[in-house]
Design an enzyme around this catalytic site. Structure first.
Site, PDB file in Angstrom:
ATOM      1  N   LYS A   1       0.829  -1.195   0.000  1.00  7.15           N
ATOM      2  CA  LYS A   1       0.000   0.000   0.000  1.00  7.15           C
ATOM      3  C   LYS A   1       0.869   1.253   0.000  1.00  7.15           C
ATOM      4  CE  LYS A   1      -3.888  -1.791   2.735  1.00  7.15           C
ATOM      5  NZ  LYS A   1      -4.925  -1.622   1.713  1.00  7.15           N
TER       6      LYS A   1
ATOM      7  N   ARG B   1     -10.277 -11.498   2.284  1.00  7.43           N
ATOM      8  CA  ARG B   1     -11.142 -12.570   1.762  1.00  7.43           C
ATOM      9  C   ARG B   1     -10.445 -13.930   1.820  1.00  7.43           C
ATOM     10  NH1 ARG B   1     -11.701  -9.331  -3.754  1.00  7.43           N
ATOM     11  NH2 ARG B   1     -11.237  -7.670  -2.267  1.00  7.43           N
TER      12      ARG B   1
HETATM   13  N1  BES Z   1      -8.076  -3.638   4.577  1.00  5.43           N
HETATM   14  C1  BES Z   1      -8.244  -3.252   3.225  1.00  5.43           C
HETATM   15  C2  BES Z   1      -9.526  -2.470   2.970  1.00  5.43           C
HETATM   16  C3  BES Z   1      -9.622  -1.117   3.640  1.00  5.43           C
HETATM   17  C4  BES Z   1      -9.192   0.016   2.990  1.00  5.43           C
HETATM   18  C5  BES Z   1     -10.184  -0.988   4.887  1.00  5.43           C
HETATM   19  C6  BES Z   1      -9.291   1.254   3.591  1.00  5.43           C
HETATM   20  C7  BES Z   1     -10.292   0.240   5.503  1.00  5.43           C
HETATM   21  C8  BES Z   1      -9.849   1.365   4.867  1.00  5.43           C
HETATM   22  C9  BES Z   1      -8.271  -4.488   2.332  1.00  5.43           C
HETATM   23  O1  BES Z   1      -7.492  -5.551   2.750  1.00  5.43           O
HETATM   24  C10 BES Z   1      -7.749  -4.073   1.007  1.00  5.43           C
HETATM   25  O2  BES Z   1      -6.603  -3.723   0.930  1.00  5.43           O
HETATM   26  N2  BES Z   1      -8.585  -4.133  -0.028  1.00  5.43           N
HETATM   27  C11 BES Z   1      -8.194  -3.780  -1.334  1.00  5.43           C
HETATM   28  C12 BES Z   1      -8.730  -4.825  -2.266  1.00  5.43           C
HETATM   29  C13 BES Z   1      -8.212  -4.703  -3.668  1.00  5.43           C
HETATM   30  C14 BES Z   1      -6.734  -5.014  -3.712  1.00  5.43           C
HETATM   31  C15 BES Z   1      -8.983  -5.655  -4.548  1.00  5.43           C
HETATM   32  C16 BES Z   1      -8.770  -2.403  -1.636  1.00  5.43           C
HETATM   33  O3  BES Z   1      -9.884  -2.104  -1.216  1.00  5.43           O
HETATM   34  O4  BES Z   1      -8.084  -1.615  -2.281  1.00  5.43           O
HETATM   35 MN    MN Z   2      -5.502  -5.402   2.077  1.00  5.23          MN
END
Ligand code: BES
Ligand code: MN
Ligand code: ZN
Length: 501
Positions: free
Chosen positions: A280, A354
């Site tokens: 990230k 997931r």
């Molecule tokens: N934990 C994150 C989602 C999230 C983002 C929660 C911001 C709270 C605040 C999750 O694991 C994630 O990174 N999701 C990705 C999925 C994508 C790679 C398909 C996302 O939402 O960008």
């Molecule tokens: Mn994630």
């Protein structure tokens, strides 16, 4: 903080401070008019001058008024009478609680506010509960890491008495208080766990917290380590955890409140989400210490169920791991074999929630559940879709979704449904494995839901995406900045309804 109820007239109740709720208008009405009449008419005068309108946040202190037994009276605006839902009352109570704490009162009484709002008299069960939730949560502070005296002034407010008018349903009020006290206790646990940093709240620490709850309420707890996960075929858990030095834990906490098939609650418990190899960006990454908010909500819910002795068989599952990039981390393109037998192509290691939930749901299904819920900070797309006001809801069972919608409206933890149409499932088909872990940018919350649906199978199931609501950058009227404990009231409310039949 202790909450009590007493029946009697507000003006003759001896207390350090008598809080008198005032509904918006040009003149005092109801109990406000009564108390003001006895206490010298300051409120009527201020309302006449439009200096005080009864809006939420309006406060007027009167010290040492003759004619009432309280040492001071605090008139507090609660807003429009027509809009005084339990949630509106909670919000008003949050600000009132903070005002009481700021003034360092040790004890307070709240004058009754008898109104027939949509949910019945405000002083009956839900009304009394709203005061408890608003004041308790409104005055919550997370100061575990504050060392400076001025930042950690202890709250001296120790007792709040709710004064009910003669003839009020005292039992309903007591029940409402007890229920909300248990909910608040569960929420505080969830909020604390979400706010603590990731080097403190590790998977092992979550297991300890589950053990503590099990001990206190005589629940059964089981914690699987990586070796056991390997034996069980939990490839999703192991794939996510393999990049981290922090050992994963698969936590199962069982409340045996009744015989019969359990309701299973699975909470995403990623104790820190760096994204893994699909790392990230740095900005805001610290919030990812809260990526275990789903698991924290499940623990908080089981705590509340234990406290309230909810007569239902409930199993909480926390698939807990840290998502880190390293030489041992999984790579994009890797294929995992999950506990259900389904294989998953990992397109993006940041779609890790997931993967652990897949094994959580598969394990849950081995228990023959009557219903299964999962709750997860799953997708950034959920924030884009719903903002910070609603929990994203998807599922295969209309009755369960309907009940959750109702409970959400009652508790203020509102849910909003998104569809899981067959066509959406197309986007998670993989070229090399059974499915892949991302479906692209479009409909990101929904395709994550589709992924989970494959693991829920035919079990009545609902998925709650709390990425939008588990964390807040600005304090609400009664929710503090940071973790919100979302899901505790929603899930406990659902379980209480299921228990009531
Ligand atoms: N934990 C994150 C989602 C999230 C983002 C929660 C911001 C709270 C605040 C999750 O694991 C994630 O990174 N999701 C990705 C999925 C994508 C790679 C398909 C996302 O939402 O960008
Ligand atoms: Mn994630
Ligand atoms: Zn995550």
């Amino acid at each position: 903080m202790e909450f009590r109820v007493t029946e009697g007239a507000a003006a003759s109740f001896a207390t350090e401070v008598l809080v008198v709720p005032v509904v918006q208008g040009d003149a005092p009405s109801g109990v406000a008019a009564e108390v003001d009449g006895a206490a010298g008419g300051h409120l009527a005068e201020a309302m006449g001058r439009k200096e005080f309108r009864g809006k939420k946040g309006d406060l007027l202190y009167v010290s040492g008024p003759a004619g009432v037994s309280a040492r001071r009276v605090l008139y507090a605006g609660v807003g429009d009478a027509d809009k005084l839902t339990p949630e509106a009352l909670r919000r008003a109570a949050g600000g009132i609680g903070r005002a009481l704490v700021r003034s360092r009162y040790r004890e307070a009484a709240i004058a009754p506010l008898r109104l027939d709002a949509a949910f019945g008299p405000v002083d009956a069960g839900p009304g009394a509960g709203a005061w408890v939730e608003g004041i308790s949560l409104g005055t919550y502070r997370f100061d575990a890491y504050k060392t400076q005296e001025e930042d950690r002034e202890p709250t001296v407010l120790a007792a709040v008495t709710l004064l009910l008018p003669p003839g009020a349903d005292m039992d309903a009020a007591r029940k409402g208080i007890a229920t909300s006290e248990a909910l608040v206790e569960g929420m505080r646990l969830a909020i604390d766990l979400t706010n603590h940093p990731s080097d403190v709240v590790t998977p092992s620490r979550l297991a300890e917290e589950a053990g503590r709850i099990a001990q206190e309420f005589g629940m059964r707890v089981e914690v699987l380590d990586a070796d056991r996960m390997r034996e069980m075929g939990m490839g999703g858990m192991l794939g996510v955890a393999q990049g981290s030095a922090e050992p994963p834990r698969f936590i199962v906490l069982e409340h045996n409140g009744a015989e019969g098939a359990p309701v299973v609650l699975v909470g995403k418990s990623i104790t820190f989400d760096t994204g893994g190899i699909s790392i990230k960006p740095a900005a805001g990454m610290e919030e990812m210490k809260g990526d275990m908010a789903g698991g924290a909500a499940v623990l908080g819910t089981l705590l509340a169920c234990g406290r309230l002795r909810v007569p239902l068989h409930v199993v909480g599952i926390l698939p807990a791991a840290e998502n880190m990039p390293s030489g041992t981390a999984q790579n994009p393109g890797d294929v995992l074999k999950t506990m259900s037998g389904l294989t998953v192509e990992v397109i993006n290691t940041d779609a890790e929630g997931r993967l652990v939930l897949a094994d959580g749901l598969a394990y849950g299904n081995t228990l023959g559940p009557r219903a299964m819920l999962d709750i997860a900070t799953l997708t950034g797309a959920c924030i884009v879709a719903l903002g910070n006001l609603a929990v994203g809801m998807m599922g295969n069972d209309d009755a369960l979704k309907k009940t959750l919608t109702e409970v959400g409206d009652e508790t203020g933890e509102r849910v909003w449904e998104l569809p899981l149409w067959d066509e959406y499932h197309e986007s998670i088909k993989s070229d090399v494995a059974d499915i892949k872990n991302t479906g692209g940018r479009a409909g990101g919350t929904i395709t994550a839901g589709c992924f989970l649906q494959r693991f829920a199978g035919d079990t009545p199931w609902v998925h709650l995406d709390i990425a939008s609501t588990a964390w807040t950058d600005k304090p609400g009227d009664y929710l503090p900045k940071g973790g919100t404990g979302v899901g505790v009231r929603l899930m406990t409310g659902l379980l209480m309804r299921l228990a009531a039949g």
